[in-house]
Structure formats: structure tokens, C-alpha cells
Design a protein around this motif. Sequence first.
Motif, PDB file in Angstrom:
ATOM      1  N   LEU A 259       0.839  -1.208   0.000  1.00  0.00           N
ATOM      2  CA  LEU A 259       0.000   0.000   0.000  1.00  0.00           C
ATOM      3  C   LEU A 259       0.868   1.250   0.000  1.00  0.00           C
ATOM      4  CD1 LEU A 259      -2.718  -1.160   2.522  1.00  0.00           C
ATOM      5  CD2 LEU A 259      -3.106  -0.498   0.148  1.00  0.00           C
ATOM      6  N   ILE A 260       1.960   1.205   0.782  1.00  0.00           N
ATOM      7  CA  ILE A 260       2.851   2.356   0.863  1.00  0.00           C
ATOM      8  C   ILE A 260       3.476   2.631  -0.503  1.00  0.00           C
ATOM      9  CG2 ILE A 260       5.033   3.186   1.858  1.00  0.00           C
ATOM     10  CD1 ILE A 260       4.236   1.879   4.488  1.00  0.00           C
ATOM     11  N   PHE A 261       3.964   1.572  -1.163  1.00  0.00           N
ATOM     12  CA  PHE A 261       4.573   1.761  -2.480  1.00  0.00           C
ATOM     13  C   PHE A 261       3.555   2.211  -3.524  1.00  0.00           C
ATOM     14  CE2 PHE A 261       8.245  -0.844  -1.053  1.00  0.00           C
ATOM     15  CZ  PHE A 261       9.207   0.095  -1.358  1.00  0.00           C
ATOM     16  N   PHE A 262       2.316   1.753  -3.371  1.00  0.00           N
ATOM     17  CA  PHE A 262       1.246   2.149  -4.292  1.00  0.00           C
ATOM     18  C   PHE A 262       1.103   3.677  -4.283  1.00  0.00           C
ATOM     19  CE2 PHE A 262      -3.294   2.933  -5.181  1.00  0.00           C
ATOM     20  CZ  PHE A 262      -3.370   2.357  -6.437  1.00  0.00           C
ATOM     21  N   LEU A 263       1.021   4.244  -3.098  1.00  0.00           N
ATOM     22  CA  LEU A 263       0.878   5.702  -3.002  1.00  0.00           C
ATOM     23  C   LEU A 263       2.147   6.417  -3.470  1.00  0.00           C
ATOM     24  CD1 LEU A 263      -1.507   7.503  -1.779  1.00  0.00           C
ATOM     25  CD2 LEU A 263       0.308   8.227  -0.243  1.00  0.00           C
ATOM     26  N   TYR A 264       3.303   5.827  -3.119  1.00  0.00           N
ATOM     27  CA  TYR A 264       4.562   6.488  -3.475  1.00  0.00           C
ATOM     28  C   TYR A 264       4.805   6.521  -4.978  1.00  0.00           C
ATOM     29  CZ  TYR A 264       5.953   6.894   1.365  1.00  0.00           C
ATOM     30  OH  TYR A 264       6.030   7.231   2.685  1.00  0.00           O
ATOM     31  N   SER A 265       4.224   5.534  -5.705  1.00  0.00           N
ATOM     32  CA  SER A 265       4.437   5.567  -7.151  1.00  0.00           C
ATOM     33  C   SER A 265       3.743   6.790  -7.759  1.00  0.00           C
ATOM     34  CB  SER A 265       3.992   4.258  -7.809  1.00  0.00           C
ATOM     35  OG  SER A 265       2.724   3.888  -7.382  1.00  0.00           O
ATOM     36  N   PHE A 266       2.631   7.235  -7.157  1.00  0.00           N
ATOM     37  CA  PHE A 266       2.024   8.500  -7.597  1.00  0.00           C
ATOM     38  C   PHE A 266       2.868   9.681  -7.138  1.00  0.00           C
ATOM     39  CE2 PHE A 266      -1.631   5.696  -7.713  1.00  0.00           C
ATOM     40  CZ  PHE A 266      -2.201   6.053  -8.922  1.00  0.00           C
ATOM     41  N   GLU A 267       3.244   9.611  -5.861  1.00  0.00           N
ATOM     42  CA  GLU A 267       3.976  10.728  -5.268  1.00  0.00           C
ATOM     43  C   GLU A 267       5.265  11.017  -6.027  1.00  0.00           C
ATOM     44  OE1 GLU A 267       5.786  10.119  -1.421  1.00  0.00           O
ATOM     45  OE2 GLU A 267       4.876  11.966  -0.674  1.00  0.00           O
TER      46      GLU A 267
ATOM     47  N   PHE B  42      -0.291  -9.978  -4.371  1.00  0.00           N
ATOM     48  CA  PHE B  42       0.350 -10.215  -5.659  1.00  0.00           C
ATOM     49  C   PHE B  42      -0.176  -9.248  -6.714  1.00  0.00           C
ATOM     50  CE2 PHE B  42      -0.429 -12.300  -9.769  1.00  0.00           C
ATOM     51  CZ  PHE B  42       0.875 -12.387 -10.221  1.00  0.00           C
ATOM     52  N   LEU B  43      -1.516  -9.092  -6.756  1.00  0.00           N
ATOM     53  CA  LEU B  43      -2.125  -8.208  -7.748  1.00  0.00           C
ATOM     54  C   LEU B  43      -1.721  -6.760  -7.512  1.00  0.00           C
ATOM     55  CD1 LEU B  43      -5.708  -9.653  -8.229  1.00  0.00           C
ATOM     56  CD2 LEU B  43      -3.854  -9.501  -9.901  1.00  0.00           C
ATOM     57  N   LEU B  44      -1.750  -6.336  -6.244  1.00  0.00           N
ATOM     58  CA  LEU B  44      -1.417  -4.944  -5.921  1.00  0.00           C
ATOM     59  C   LEU B  44       0.045  -4.649  -6.286  1.00  0.00           C
ATOM     60  CD1 LEU B  44      -2.960  -2.568  -4.831  1.00  0.00           C
ATOM     61  CD2 LEU B  44      -2.135  -3.090  -2.551  1.00  0.00           C
ATOM     62  N   TRP B  45       0.931  -5.614  -6.024  1.00  0.00           N
ATOM     63  CA  TRP B  45       2.340  -5.439  -6.395  1.00  0.00           C
ATOM     64  C   TRP B  45       2.498  -5.257  -7.891  1.00  0.00           C
ATOM     65  CZ3 TRP B  45       6.268  -3.283  -4.853  1.00  0.00           C
ATOM     66  CH2 TRP B  45       6.803  -3.467  -3.579  1.00  0.00           C
ATOM     67  N   SER B  46       1.768  -6.097  -8.654  1.00  0.00           N
ATOM     68  CA  SER B  46       1.842  -5.976 -10.109  1.00  0.00           C
ATOM     69  C   SER B  46       1.417  -4.577 -10.525  1.00  0.00           C
ATOM     70  CB  SER B  46       0.931  -7.004 -10.767  1.00  0.00           C
ATOM     71  OG  SER B  46       1.191  -8.270 -10.246  1.00  0.00           O
ATOM     72  N   VAL B  47       0.325  -4.072  -9.920  1.00  0.00           N
ATOM     73  CA  VAL B  47      -0.181  -2.738 -10.256  1.00  0.00           C
ATOM     74  C   VAL B  47       0.875  -1.676  -9.925  1.00  0.00           C
ATOM     75  CG1 VAL B  47      -1.918  -1.000  -9.702  1.00  0.00           C
ATOM     76  CG2 VAL B  47      -2.593  -3.384  -9.971  1.00  0.00           C
ATOM     77  N   VAL B  48       1.513  -1.806  -8.753  1.00  0.00           N
ATOM     78  CA  VAL B  48       2.536  -0.833  -8.360  1.00  0.00           C
ATOM     79  C   VAL B  48       3.634  -0.762  -9.418  1.00  0.00           C
ATOM     80  CG1 VAL B  48       4.393  -0.368  -6.705  1.00  0.00           C
ATOM     81  CG2 VAL B  48       2.128  -0.994  -5.885  1.00  0.00           C
ATOM     82  N   GLU B  49       4.086  -1.946  -9.877  1.00  0.00           N
ATOM     83  CA  GLU B  49       5.166  -1.951 -10.864  1.00  0.00           C
ATOM     84  C   GLU B  49       4.727  -1.388 -12.206  1.00  0.00           C
ATOM     85  OE1 GLU B  49       6.320  -5.917 -10.289  1.00  0.00           O
ATOM     86  OE2 GLU B  49       7.532  -5.389  -8.543  1.00  0.00           O
ATOM     87  N   VAL B  50       3.481  -1.661 -12.580  1.00  0.00           N
ATOM     88  CA  VAL B  50       2.950  -1.077 -13.815  1.00  0.00           C
ATOM     89  C   VAL B  50       2.936   0.457 -13.690  1.00  0.00           C
ATOM     90  CG1 VAL B  50       0.908  -0.843 -15.268  1.00  0.00           C
ATOM     91  CG2 VAL B  50       1.570  -3.093 -14.426  1.00  0.00           C
ATOM     92  N   LEU B  51       2.510   0.950 -12.527  1.00  0.00           N
ATOM     93  CA  LEU B  51       2.462   2.403 -12.307  1.00  0.00           C
ATOM     94  C   LEU B  51       3.838   3.048 -12.452  1.00  0.00           C
ATOM     95  CD1 LEU B  51       0.004   2.757  -9.297  1.00  0.00           C
ATOM     96  CD2 LEU B  51      -0.309   3.639 -11.612  1.00  0.00           C
TER      97      LEU B  51
END
Lengths: 267, 267
Positions: A179-187, B26-35
Motif C-alpha cells: 500500500l505504501i509503495f502504491f501511493l509512493y508511485s504517484f507521489e 500479488f495483484l497490488l504489487w503488479s499494479v505498483v510496478e505497472v504504475l
Amino acid sequence: MIHSLYLKVFGVGLQDTFVYRWNFVLRSLFGIAPLFATVLVWKAVCEANGAVLDYSFATMVFYFVGVLIVENLASPTEDEWRIAAEIRDGHISALLLKPINYLLYRLTLFVSYRFLYTLLTLPVLGLILWLLREHLRWPTHPSTWLLFLLAVTGSALMQFLLAYSLAMLAFWFLEVSTLIFFLYSFEYFLSGHVFPLDLLPKTVQSVLQWAPFPYELYFPVQVLLERLSTSELLRGFSMQILWIFLMATLAHLLWKHGVRRYQAFGG
Amino acid sequence: MSRYLKVYAILLRNSLIRDMSFKANFLLWSVVEVLWFLGQALFVEVLFSHIDYIGDWNKWQVVALIGTHQVIAQLFQAVCYMNVTQLPELVRTGKLDVLLTLPIDPQFAVSTKQFGLDNLLNTGIGLAFVGYALHQLSIIPSPIQWGAYSACILLGASIHYSILFSLSTLCFWIIRAQGLVYGYFNLFNIGRYPDSVYTGAFRFVFSWIIPVILVANIPARILTQPSKAPSDILASLAALSFAAFVSLLGTRLLWKTALKRYASASS
């Protein structure tokens, strides 16, 4: 009494961070390589095209040096991971029993980390400034430094509160790093780390200006570059204050509800 | 050799089972890397909305370049990344002992434990970008170009491996070497940009001492420059093979030297 308590925490933070001194120095040394790559890309771009928008090559170089300075001073490096780990491993139990406010405790530690990090990596920053000395255009008005200091303080509070709120999710989820990396990829892209945000199309900018990210890096650096009018300055500071208020409220609510769920695993 | 393949098949199966038991993560990680990848594509888009060329590279050639970088990086990360970054922790805690006693090469055991399926998905996205860029350039590469490109992908992935593994191996000398992993990302930041922006000592160091510039640039040039003569392709392939061979050899020597001074942490 309260003062001396948080002063102690500050001191503990310094000692704790000092263990990581080689980590910091290595990290900032490695940071030189991508900075120079960015500078060389813009050099090639500006040599072929003169200037991009009204960014000359020198302004562009100072923009990225500005990003580095603001990051050193205001971006949390380990705080969110440590807070999340403290919650997950049950270490906050000990702190819950003490007459201490957890948010203020963490904020004090954050300030001491940033202070020591900036101090330890000062030689590396000095080296970078020396290498790029021909291109740097320092502010002409002395008041710019004061405004920059305010903008950096605002940015630091925003980034800390965001990291803190994200770490609070550890009360609900076992694994928060995704979750943290998810937000940071936008940031990372929308705070102005990779390119100045005014290179984006106007429509994108008009949406982005309501998000918190531009006020974390882009805004303080623009203040340092003296590229903002008085009304833009007022707008920027107002947005910082608004987001600090919103994030502080969020952080408080997450903590209140999180502690109620807290079961002290392993504690 | 067949024993190693057998061991690897079992490790692969375990990783897949593990990934599938944490599907959401797993899915969220894939999304993070795509971002992260889309962020880089956004940078190229923004850059080329203001300019037409960087050196001799046009927009779609640069898209093919970042796509190629993505393919190589994600392929390497799928096979090794997670494992190699855990080496400092294995050394610090003494858990390396167990791996050393296995009847298998310890470097193999350290490097291959866990496979990242999410990275493989991102390799596909990188390939899709390369394909779309070729379509925009109206280039249909010859079988020779594709063959050389595939060879370059593997050689490039082995250079990624050498650099990350060497950085991690430094943990035998510096405990708390987490900062070193950032070095890997910082170095390969350089490799995403067109080689023509780099000049002088910077270009020499990062082409021939730490060969990060060659890794994606050579295959992208082979694929997107249709006029390339077979002898040119062969020459660049030879250069990359040489760089990969020296990197792997250096890594192996460093690892052997490091193991000699390993004295275990616990027990």
C-alpha cells in the motif's frame, strides 16, 4: 517538563540514527549518479532546443539541485517502516503506558532523523554544488530564503503526516508495504521529482493543483527558484496548510480507531 | 546441471504456490510496478511534447529504449532480485550457514530461492511497449535483429545480476548495508536514457567500468535502426558479451573472497 521529555526523545533519535551513518553517506553518494544523468539529459535537450518553456539549462540544473535539498530536509526515509514495524511487532505497548503522545513522539524522532541525515550528507551536497557551480543561480532576494524555509517546513509536515497515516494501516493489515509503495508511485512522479510539473499540459496541472503532491517538492523548489508571483505563493502556502490540517485529522482518527483494535501481538 | 534444473523447478513451484496464496498482495504489487513504468512513459511523453529529438533518438525510439530497459530489469528481478537483496540479512543474522551446507553451489542457492511472478507480467508490458514503438516507427526487424536482441536481453540481465549481487556482497564488510540496494536502482536510472546524452568521463565510466549504459541502449539500437549492417550488430553484440563476461567473473571473484572472511554471526 514536557519540553525536556521531547528533547530527550530528540537525543535518542540522534543516537539511533547515527548507527546508520554509513548507510546515509552511501545512499547520498549513489544519488549523485542519477542526478548527473538527469542533468545530462536536460543539457542535450536544451542544446538542441535552446530552452524548454522558460527553463534555461541553468534553471533546470538548479531545479533538480533544489529537489535534492528539499528531499534531504523534508522527505521521511525510514519513518513509515519503523512505525508500521512497531505496531506489527507489538512494541508500541510500552509507549502506550507512558505519558507521551505517540504522534508528537514520532514527529520528534522524524525531526531528529532529518537533522542528522542533512548534517551527515552535507559533504556530499557540497561536492554536488561544487561540481555544478557554474550553473547555479542562487536567489537574489534575501526574503526568498525565509519563504523557502517555510515551504520546506510545510512540506516536511505534509510528508511526515502522510507517512504516519500510511503506517497506521498496520493496525488493520499485516502487510502494509505494498500500500505504501502504491501511493509512493504517484507521489514520485506527481511531486515534481522527475520533471518540473509546469511542463505538463495545462489541463493536467489544473487538476493536479488540488492534490497534495505538488506541495511536497515542486512548490518549495519553485519558491527557491523565485518563479512564483505573490498570488501563487499565497495559494501554495494555503494549500500546504489545508493539507496539513486534513492529514493531521486523518492521522489522529486512524490512531484513535487503530489503538482500539490493537491486540499487542507478540507484546 | 540436470540436478540444478530439478532444484530450480521445485523452487519455482513453491514460489507460484506462495504467490497464489496471497493473491491480493500479488495483484497490488503488479499494479505498483505497472504504475512505475507508466510514470517513466509519462516522462517521455512530457519530454517529447516540447522537443523532437534527443541526440539521434526520436520519441518512439526512446519508447523502445525504456520498454527494453523494462524487459531486461523485470526479467532479472523475476529470477533473482528478491533473493539477492536478502543476502545482507542472511549474513547479519548468520542464516547463511544453512545455505552453505547444502550440496549445491552457495551462490546459486542464495540467488534463486524465490521467483517473482509479478515481474514476469511486467516483462510482458515492457515487450508490448517495444512492439507498439516498432509499429509507430513502421519497422519490421529481421530475424537476425530479433536474434541479437534476445541475446542482448539475456546478457543485459546478467549485468543487472552482477551489479546487484556485487553491491549485496559488500555486506560481508559493511553490516547494515541496506543503503547499497538503492545503489542498484540509482545506477540503472542512468541506463534508461539515450546513450547520446552522455559524454566524456561519465560515458566512459558507465559504459566500460560499470556498464549500465550499454545494457538497454545496445539492444534498443539494434532493433530500431533498420539500416544496421550485420557486422555492426555483431560488433555491438561482442561488446555487450565482453561486458557481461567481465561483470560475471568479477562478481564471482568478489563472492569467493567474501565467503573466505565469513565467520557466521550467531552460534
